[in-house]
Design a protein around this motif. Structure first.
Motif, PDB file in Angstrom:
ATOM      1  N   LEU A 198      -5.121   6.547  -7.856  1.00 54.62           N
ATOM      2  CA  LEU A 198      -4.348   5.333  -7.573  1.00 54.62           C
ATOM      3  C   LEU A 198      -5.253   4.135  -7.317  1.00 54.62           C
ATOM      4  O   LEU A 198      -4.950   3.019  -7.743  1.00 54.62           O
ATOM      5  CB  LEU A 198      -3.407   5.571  -6.393  1.00 54.62           C
ATOM      6  CG  LEU A 198      -2.287   6.576  -6.652  1.00 54.62           C
ATOM      7  CD1 LEU A 198      -1.480   6.824  -5.391  1.00 54.62           C
ATOM      8  CD2 LEU A 198      -1.394   6.093  -7.784  1.00 54.62           C
ATOM      9  N   ARG A 199      -6.355   4.340  -6.627  1.00 54.84           N
ATOM     10  CA  ARG A 199      -7.308   3.237  -6.404  1.00 54.84           C
ATOM     11  C   ARG A 199      -7.900   2.765  -7.733  1.00 54.84           C
ATOM     12  O   ARG A 199      -8.117   1.574  -7.915  1.00 54.84           O
ATOM     13  CB  ARG A 199      -8.399   3.676  -5.429  1.00 54.84           C
ATOM     14  CG  ARG A 199      -7.899   3.788  -4.001  1.00 54.84           C
ATOM     15  CD  ARG A 199      -8.982   4.236  -3.041  1.00 54.84           C
ATOM     16  NE  ARG A 199      -8.448   4.354  -1.695  1.00 54.84           N
ATOM     17  CZ  ARG A 199      -8.565   5.439  -0.944  1.00 54.84           C
ATOM     18  NH1 ARG A 199      -9.225   6.514  -1.375  1.00 54.84           N
ATOM     19  NH2 ARG A 199      -8.036   5.465   0.267  1.00 54.84           N
ATOM     20  N   ASP A 200      -8.138   3.729  -8.650  1.00 54.92           N
ATOM     21  CA  ASP A 200      -8.634   3.361  -9.982  1.00 54.92           C
ATOM     22  C   ASP A 200      -7.610   2.512 -10.738  1.00 54.92           C
ATOM     23  O   ASP A 200      -7.974   1.735 -11.614  1.00 54.92           O
ATOM     24  CB  ASP A 200      -8.963   4.606 -10.814  1.00 54.92           C
ATOM     25  CG  ASP A 200     -10.229   5.311 -10.343  1.00 54.92           C
ATOM     26  OD1 ASP A 200     -10.979   4.733  -9.517  1.00 54.92           O
ATOM     27  OD2 ASP A 200     -10.455   6.463 -10.788  1.00 54.92           O
ATOM     28  N   ARG A 201      -6.340   2.643 -10.384  1.00 51.56           N
ATOM     29  CA  ARG A 201      -5.270   1.834 -10.992  1.00 51.56           C
ATOM     30  C   ARG A 201      -5.053   0.523 -10.232  1.00 51.56           C
ATOM     31  O   ARG A 201      -4.135  -0.219 -10.535  1.00 51.56           O
ATOM     32  CB  ARG A 201      -3.959   2.618 -11.000  1.00 51.56           C
ATOM     33  CG  ARG A 201      -3.963   3.824 -11.916  1.00 51.56           C
ATOM     34  CD  ARG A 201      -2.627   4.524 -11.873  1.00 51.56           C
ATOM     35  NE  ARG A 201      -2.581   5.671 -12.757  1.00 51.56           N
ATOM     36  CZ  ARG A 201      -1.462   6.253 -13.159  1.00 51.56           C
ATOM     37  NH1 ARG A 201      -0.284   5.792 -12.758  1.00 51.56           N
ATOM     38  NH2 ARG A 201      -1.496   7.297 -13.950  1.00 51.56           N
ATOM     39  N   GLY A 202      -5.872   0.277  -9.217  1.00 51.78           N
ATOM     40  CA  GLY A 202      -5.775  -0.972  -8.475  1.00 51.78           C
ATOM     41  C   GLY A 202      -4.865  -0.935  -7.266  1.00 51.78           C
ATOM     42  O   GLY A 202      -4.576  -1.978  -6.667  1.00 51.78           O
ATOM     43  N   ALA A 262       3.998   7.114  -8.373  1.00 55.33           N
ATOM     44  CA  ALA A 262       3.557   6.120  -7.389  1.00 55.33           C
ATOM     45  C   ALA A 262       3.542   4.716  -7.984  1.00 55.33           C
ATOM     46  O   ALA A 262       3.674   3.729  -7.252  1.00 55.33           O
ATOM     47  CB  ALA A 262       2.174   6.480  -6.853  1.00 55.33           C
ATOM     48  N   ASP A 263       3.377   4.620  -9.297  1.00 56.82           N
ATOM     49  CA  ASP A 263       3.304   3.319  -9.959  1.00 56.82           C
ATOM     50  C   ASP A 263       4.659   2.775 -10.425  1.00 56.82           C
ATOM     51  O   ASP A 263       4.721   1.695 -11.007  1.00 56.82           O
ATOM     52  CB  ASP A 263       2.367   3.397 -11.168  1.00 56.82           C
ATOM     53  CG  ASP A 263       0.927   3.080 -10.789  1.00 56.82           C
ATOM     54  OD1 ASP A 263       0.693   2.591  -9.665  1.00 56.82           O
ATOM     55  OD2 ASP A 263       0.041   3.331 -11.628  1.00 56.82           O
ATOM     56  N   LEU A 264       5.737   3.501 -10.181  1.00 56.98           N
ATOM     57  CA  LEU A 264       7.051   2.996 -10.576  1.00 56.98           C
ATOM     58  C   LEU A 264       7.325   1.665  -9.876  1.00 56.98           C
ATOM     59  O   LEU A 264       6.895   1.460  -8.735  1.00 56.98           O
ATOM     60  CB  LEU A 264       8.145   4.001 -10.213  1.00 56.98           C
ATOM     61  CG  LEU A 264       8.161   5.292 -11.019  1.00 56.98           C
ATOM     62  CD1 LEU A 264       9.179   6.272 -10.434  1.00 56.98           C
ATOM     63  CD2 LEU A 264       8.469   5.004 -12.477  1.00 56.98           C
ATOM     64  N   PRO A 265       8.053   0.744 -10.529  1.00 49.85           N
ATOM     65  CA  PRO A 265       8.318  -0.569  -9.924  1.00 49.85           C
ATOM     66  C   PRO A 265       8.927  -0.486  -8.519  1.00 49.85           C
ATOM     67  O   PRO A 265       8.533  -1.225  -7.632  1.00 49.85           O
ATOM     68  CB  PRO A 265       9.283  -1.226 -10.911  1.00 49.85           C
ATOM     69  CG  PRO A 265       8.996  -0.557 -12.212  1.00 49.85           C
ATOM     70  CD  PRO A 265       8.594   0.851 -11.877  1.00 49.85           C
ATOM     71  N   PRO A 301       0.837  -1.205   0.000  1.00 45.37           N
ATOM     72  CA  PRO A 301       0.000   0.000   0.000  1.00 45.37           C
ATOM     73  C   PRO A 301       0.873   1.257   0.000  1.00 45.37           C
ATOM     74  O   PRO A 301       2.018   1.241   0.448  1.00 45.37           O
ATOM     75  CB  PRO A 301      -0.798  -0.089   1.298  1.00 45.37           C
ATOM     76  CG  PRO A 301      -0.231  -1.213   2.078  1.00 45.37           C
ATOM     77  CD  PRO A 301       0.693  -1.998   1.215  1.00 45.37           C
ATOM     78  N   ILE A 302       0.315   2.320  -0.499  1.00 41.79           N
ATOM     79  CA  ILE A 302       0.996   3.606  -0.492  1.00 41.79           C
ATOM     80  C   ILE A 302       0.260   4.529   0.473  1.00 41.79           C
ATOM     81  O   ILE A 302      -0.973   4.531   0.516  1.00 41.79           O
ATOM     82  CB  ILE A 302       1.086   4.214  -1.902  1.00 41.79           C
ATOM     83  CG1 ILE A 302       1.918   5.497  -1.878  1.00 41.79           C
ATOM     84  CG2 ILE A 302      -0.284   4.456  -2.508  1.00 41.79           C
ATOM     85  CD1 ILE A 302       2.343   5.983  -3.250  1.00 41.79           C
ATOM     86  N   CYS A 303       1.004   5.286   1.253  1.00 40.58           N
ATOM     87  CA  CYS A 303       0.421   6.232   2.198  1.00 40.58           C
ATOM     88  C   CYS A 303       0.526   7.633   1.616  1.00 40.58           C
ATOM     89  O   CYS A 303       1.611   8.065   1.220  1.00 40.58           O
ATOM     90  CB  CYS A 303       1.138   6.157   3.541  1.00 40.58           C
ATOM     91  SG  CYS A 303       0.441   7.293   4.752  1.00 40.58           S
ATOM     92  N   LEU A 340      -5.931  17.717  -3.359  1.00 39.44           N
ATOM     93  CA  LEU A 340      -5.069  16.993  -4.287  1.00 39.44           C
ATOM     94  C   LEU A 340      -4.764  15.590  -3.774  1.00 39.44           C
ATOM     95  O   LEU A 340      -4.721  14.630  -4.550  1.00 39.44           O
ATOM     96  CB  LEU A 340      -3.770  17.768  -4.524  1.00 39.44           C
ATOM     97  CG  LEU A 340      -2.847  17.199  -5.602  1.00 39.44           C
ATOM     98  CD1 LEU A 340      -3.523  17.227  -6.971  1.00 39.44           C
ATOM     99  CD2 LEU A 340      -1.543  17.975  -5.646  1.00 39.44           C
ATOM    100  N   THR A 341      -4.607  15.450  -2.475  1.00 36.79           N
ATOM    101  CA  THR A 341      -4.359  14.129  -1.889  1.00 36.79           C
ATOM    102  C   THR A 341      -5.551  13.211  -2.137  1.00 36.79           C
ATOM    103  O   THR A 341      -5.378  12.037  -2.494  1.00 36.79           O
ATOM    104  CB  THR A 341      -4.061  14.261  -0.382  1.00 36.79           C
ATOM    105  OG1 THR A 341      -2.873  15.041  -0.229  1.00 36.79           O
ATOM    106  CG2 THR A 341      -3.871  12.903   0.267  1.00 36.79           C
TER     107      THR A 341
END
Length: 145
Positions: free
Chosen positions: A108-112, A77-80, A3-5, A100-101
């Motif tokens: 990001l949730r839309d990207r899974g 945020a999606d970088l490996p 998860p990302i915070c 913006l947050t």
């Protein structure tokens, strides 16, 4: 993927370091939008709201440069080997940073992605800048009486 915070905050509410500058929360990337997403004319109608409100998020998204910044943050945020924490700060933390947050969390949730959101200062009174330094909106109302 872990998860990302995402953290929103207000620079005017932060503790200061030995040099007197604000100390932002720990993060892999800190995005300062104090000047970057500033559109005072558009913000007049939302001053009593906060970034959790869809109207505020809409104003933030319509600010010049916001869509590009949002896309950049989502791609980062999606970088490996991407971040585990992104912090976004504006002056008081009530409008631009929190809005913006929330928009980034949705993207990001839309990207899974699994997202944890933390708003440090969204609940605090609006901060007003004056030549004498920052004051809260409540303080201004009290001194006007």
């Amino acid at each position: 993927m872990r998860p990302i915070c995402l953290t929103s905050f207000g620079y005017l509410h932060l503790p200061t370091g030995p040099d007197g500058s604000p100390v932002p929360p720990a993060a892999d990337r800190i995005e300062d939008v104090r000047d970057r997403l500033r559109d005072p004319a558009a913000a007049r109608d939302i001053l009593d709201l906060d970034g959790l409100n869809p109207r505020v998020q809409d104003v933030v998204l319509k600010t010049p440069g916001a869509r590009e910044l949002l896309a950049n943050l989502a791609d980062y945020a999606d970088l490996p080997a991407g971040p585990s924490r992104i912090a976004i700060g504006c002056a008081g933390g009530r409008h631009r940073a929190s809005g913006l947050t929330e928009l980034l969390a949705r993207a990001l949730r839309d990207r899974g992605r699994e997202v944890v959101v933390e708003h440090l200062h969204v609940h605090l009174p609006r901060v007003l800048e004056t030549p004498a330094g920052p004051r809260t909106a409540n303080t201004e109302q009290e001194t006007a009486r």
